[in-house]
Write a protein that holds these residues in place. Sequence first.
Motif, PDB file in Angstrom:
ATOM      1  N   VAL A 194       5.435   3.837   1.962  1.00 50.54           N
ATOM      2  CA  VAL A 194       5.122   2.548   1.347  1.00 50.54           C
ATOM      3  C   VAL A 194       5.050   1.492   2.449  1.00 50.54           C
ATOM      4  CG1 VAL A 194       5.795   0.818  -0.358  1.00 50.54           C
ATOM      5  CG2 VAL A 194       6.338   3.239  -0.751  1.00 50.54           C
ATOM      6  N   THR A 195       3.919   0.845   2.557  1.00 48.92           N
ATOM      7  CA  THR A 195       3.739  -0.219   3.537  1.00 48.92           C
ATOM      8  C   THR A 195       3.643  -1.544   2.797  1.00 48.92           C
ATOM      9  OG1 THR A 195       2.539   1.281   4.996  1.00 48.92           O
ATOM     10  CG2 THR A 195       2.328  -1.069   5.428  1.00 48.92           C
TER      11      THR A 195
ATOM     12  N   ARG B  15       6.300  -3.786   6.803  1.00 48.59           N
ATOM     13  CA  ARG B  15       7.464  -2.906   6.745  1.00 48.59           C
ATOM     14  C   ARG B  15       7.023  -1.573   6.186  1.00 48.59           C
ATOM     15  NH1 ARG B  15      11.314  -2.022   2.143  1.00 48.59           N
ATOM     16  NH2 ARG B  15      13.040  -0.818   3.007  1.00 48.59           N
ATOM     17  N   SER B  16       7.464  -0.506   6.831  1.00 49.80           N
ATOM     18  CA  SER B  16       7.110   0.837   6.381  1.00 49.80           C
ATOM     19  C   SER B  16       8.352   1.532   5.849  1.00 49.80           C
ATOM     20  CB  SER B  16       6.523   1.648   7.542  1.00 49.80           C
ATOM     21  OG  SER B  16       6.118   2.926   7.096  1.00 49.80           O
ATOM     22  N   LEU B  17       8.227   2.150   4.689  1.00 52.33           N
ATOM     23  CA  LEU B  17       9.348   2.809   4.028  1.00 52.33           C
ATOM     24  C   LEU B  17       8.945   4.225   3.629  1.00 52.33           C
ATOM     25  CD1 LEU B  17      12.153   2.695   2.521  1.00 52.33           C
ATOM     26  CD2 LEU B  17      10.862   1.876   0.523  1.00 52.33           C
ATOM     27  N   ARG B  18       9.632   5.224   4.169  1.00 52.97           N
ATOM     28  CA  ARG B  18       9.436   6.612   3.752  1.00 52.97           C
ATOM     29  C   ARG B  18      10.453   6.907   2.657  1.00 52.97           C
ATOM     30  NH1 ARG B  18       7.652  11.593   6.209  1.00 52.97           N
ATOM     31  NH2 ARG B  18       6.382  10.277   7.561  1.00 52.97           N
ATOM     32  N   THR B  19       9.966   7.248   1.472  1.00 54.17           N
ATOM     33  CA  THR B  19      10.859   7.421   0.337  1.00 54.17           C
ATOM     34  C   THR B  19      10.272   8.424  -0.632  1.00 54.17           C
ATOM     35  OG1 THR B  19      12.144   6.203  -1.327  1.00 54.17           O
ATOM     36  CG2 THR B  19       9.880   5.474  -0.955  1.00 54.17           C
ATOM     37  N   ARG B  20      10.818   8.498  -1.822  1.00 53.70           N
ATOM     38  CA  ARG B  20      10.343   9.423  -2.850  1.00 53.70           C
ATOM     39  C   ARG B  20       9.758   8.633  -4.009  1.00 53.70           C
ATOM     40  NH1 ARG B  20      12.746  14.716  -2.244  1.00 53.70           N
ATOM     41  NH2 ARG B  20      12.981  15.133  -4.474  1.00 53.70           N
TER      42      ARG B  20
ATOM     43  N   ASP C 160       0.861  -1.175   0.000  1.00 50.98           N
ATOM     44  CA  ASP C 160       0.000   0.000   0.000  1.00 50.98           C
ATOM     45  C   ASP C 160       0.900   1.230   0.000  1.00 50.98           C
ATOM     46  OD1 ASP C 160      -2.295   1.499  -0.015  1.00 50.98           O
ATOM     47  OD2 ASP C 160      -2.571   1.431   2.157  1.00 50.98           O
ATOM     48  N   ILE C 161       0.401   2.328  -0.540  1.00 43.67           N
ATOM     49  CA  ILE C 161       1.215   3.534  -0.631  1.00 43.67           C
ATOM     50  C   ILE C 161       0.356   4.746  -0.322  1.00 43.67           C
ATOM     51  CG2 ILE C 161       0.813   3.899  -3.108  1.00 43.67           C
ATOM     52  CD1 ILE C 161       3.792   4.688  -3.330  1.00 43.67           C
TER      53      ILE C 161
END
Length: 801
Positions: free
Chosen positions: A604-605, A631-636, A579-580
């Motif tokens: 992004v999860t 997992r959670s990812l903070r990105t561009r 999911d985003i």
Amino acid sequence: MGKQRVTGRGSRLLDRVLAGVPEGESPLTHVAELPERDAGTADWPEWAPDPVVSAFRSVGVTRPWQHQVAAASRAWSGQHVILATGTASGKSLAYQLPVLSRLTSERRATALYLAPTKALGVDQLAAVTRLGVEGVRPAVFDGDTPSAERDWVRAHSRWVFTNPDMLHRGILPAHSRWATFFRRLAFVVVDECHAYRGVFGSHVALLLRRLRRVARGYGASPVFVLASATVSDPATSAGRLTGLECAAVTEDASPRGARTVALWEPPLLDELAGEQGAPVRRSAGAEAARILADLVVEGARTLAFVRSRRGAELTALGARRVLAEVDGGLARRVAAYRAGFLPEERRALERSLASGELLGVATTNALELGVDICGLDAVVVAGYPGTLASFWQQAGRAGRDGDGALVVFVARDDPLDTYLVHHPDAVLNRPVEATVLDPANPYVLGPHLACAAAELPLTPRCLALFGEAEARAVLDDLVADGVVRQRATGWYWVARERPHASVSIRGSGAEQVCVVEADTGRLLGTVDPGAACWQVHPGAVYLHQGSSYVVDALDLTDGLALVHAEDPEWSTSPRDVVDISVVRTLTKQKHPGGVSACLGEVEVTSQVVGYLRRLPSGEVLDHVPLDLPERSLRTRAVWYTVSDELLHGSAPGGAGLDPARVPGALHAAEHAAIGLLPLFATCDRWDIGGVSTALHEDTGEATVFVHDGHPGGAGFADRGFAALVPWLVATREAIASCDCPAGCPSCVQSPKCGNGNEPLDKAGAVAVLDAVLGVIREDGGVQHGRVLDQATGERCALTSG
């Protein structure tokens, strides 16, 4: 297929390879001839001492080439310089000449050499040692250096050859033990600098700033000399990497033999079907093995570059099996070369290849950079290596003066490879990519500021090295976390243990997950925590040094994956749900007609929910469920939205899709876009990810996202936004030109799809992309380069303080 054929050695070798192809397969899509080039020489510069010039003449260099003297003279005069000329163009002499001249004329001066691989460092040490210049005492200081020798290197060597990993973990943390060396540091050589890109490049850029800061603390201001066979806009790339203004020397005056370049697409296998019944091509590795065998029969010294360690082993094994049927002696003249071998094994293979004892070697990119093995008869590139820079680096290994050589690019079953072999200009006539790195990424900057504070207290003056505004914001977080303490004079490291060991410069910078053999307790390797659920989930097949292991358990809390030795007949492919959400839109271009293009920060999860066990034929044995944490990812990310009217409309310009087809159409367009982004950014498809949805809650419309796979971003999404129109044009072309009826790995299927490549609508993807591109073009296009600069500001332009 291209009609041009030549009669040189490269063409003759190609004819021999084609003689073994079954009639009717027609693997060639294009053949081109790269002409030979004459040499342009120059006199030895007047500033070069006689002993140094005599040393070069003693090894056969009677006159240097013009570009060597141009770069060397700039470095000697104190100017930071990058030499960007082709493979085998003698870049080594361009930095050896000024460094050895300084070490000869100033008996207390020192120099540091940095290479991205151990093999390259060892090879360059051997070259300098052969010159025999008195008093230099060159030495390697890397992970293979015995402990007993390290003290001698620190105390006596005046030219130290190392790599970024050892500089980060072994030299800068112990800089007080290197005080004499740093106090006299005159030159820093950064070889093959195009290898420093993405997250790794961002780490190395900050590492070089730490190096400059420590050297300055000892009163030294070394001249940086950078070298690369393949880099776009070299002056800018070198400036971003070092934080210094660098002059560029790009005119190549070295001789080069003619090369025949063949683009090769393996045939479809009628007897096999892949995921969702899609057609499957013969693997690039299998094709490379047969081509390698044919070339060895002809006595041609050949390198075959393969994408993975296991692939290199299998390609060498396949070639030996073919040769064993012809001549057992020839089979023994083929070997595999890859990372993970013991140092003495690597050196033996390098010597055997250089001497001609080995005729054929299947290798990973471990030999893309490194030992001096230019002048080979042929190179086989099995699968696009991710960037044109790497492709030409590998291809440049082939070529003998005046005789010619063969380069064969064998496409994998992949959208980008398929696109390239059918669009030869994209390989042969396109400039190499710009280097993408982002040292302002807080997820990378934070660990390096912690390391810098542990090396020497950070002061307000030195923050300009790291980008003052970004560094202050990150330091505020480090202070809040209790990692550093702020005082009136600056920021100080407060913990007893130094942070260097926990910072991986080849990953995200976070604590790594250790892969341990359960029975013996032996540490096999480490995995980036962001990739752990994908690579070492329970049941995963894990490869290490040519051996297979199966994962028994994964403990993310303790950072531990336990494995046991096993070589199953299947491989594993994880499946996940993603999911985003949009955190912040940095730039939005809205086009009349129902399309918006955006660049921004996203969350992004993802959660790995199971894996497939798959046979080498592509047959799926079963699906095994997993219960792993999210997992959670903070990105561009870069994304585009499409209105309902444009998706469903049947008027000219509309996609004309029924609602039921939209998810599959967007999903297929997303997969193909991920596969083609490496054409425009220096990344691999495994560095990026994507999400598509018929209705996204943050945008309110159908949306296709492509995001960086690293915390904070690595610059890939920014590049995608900057090249949105040509990127989508290439994506549309790759899908439409594929001969498959409903989608395959060559166009819209992805090997990393968490949904099992379902649903996919190939024709729908073409319709969506046609509609999107039609709207953007009708609006006059977008000045994406200008928008990118406005959106990212200082993130892509580094401070040169």
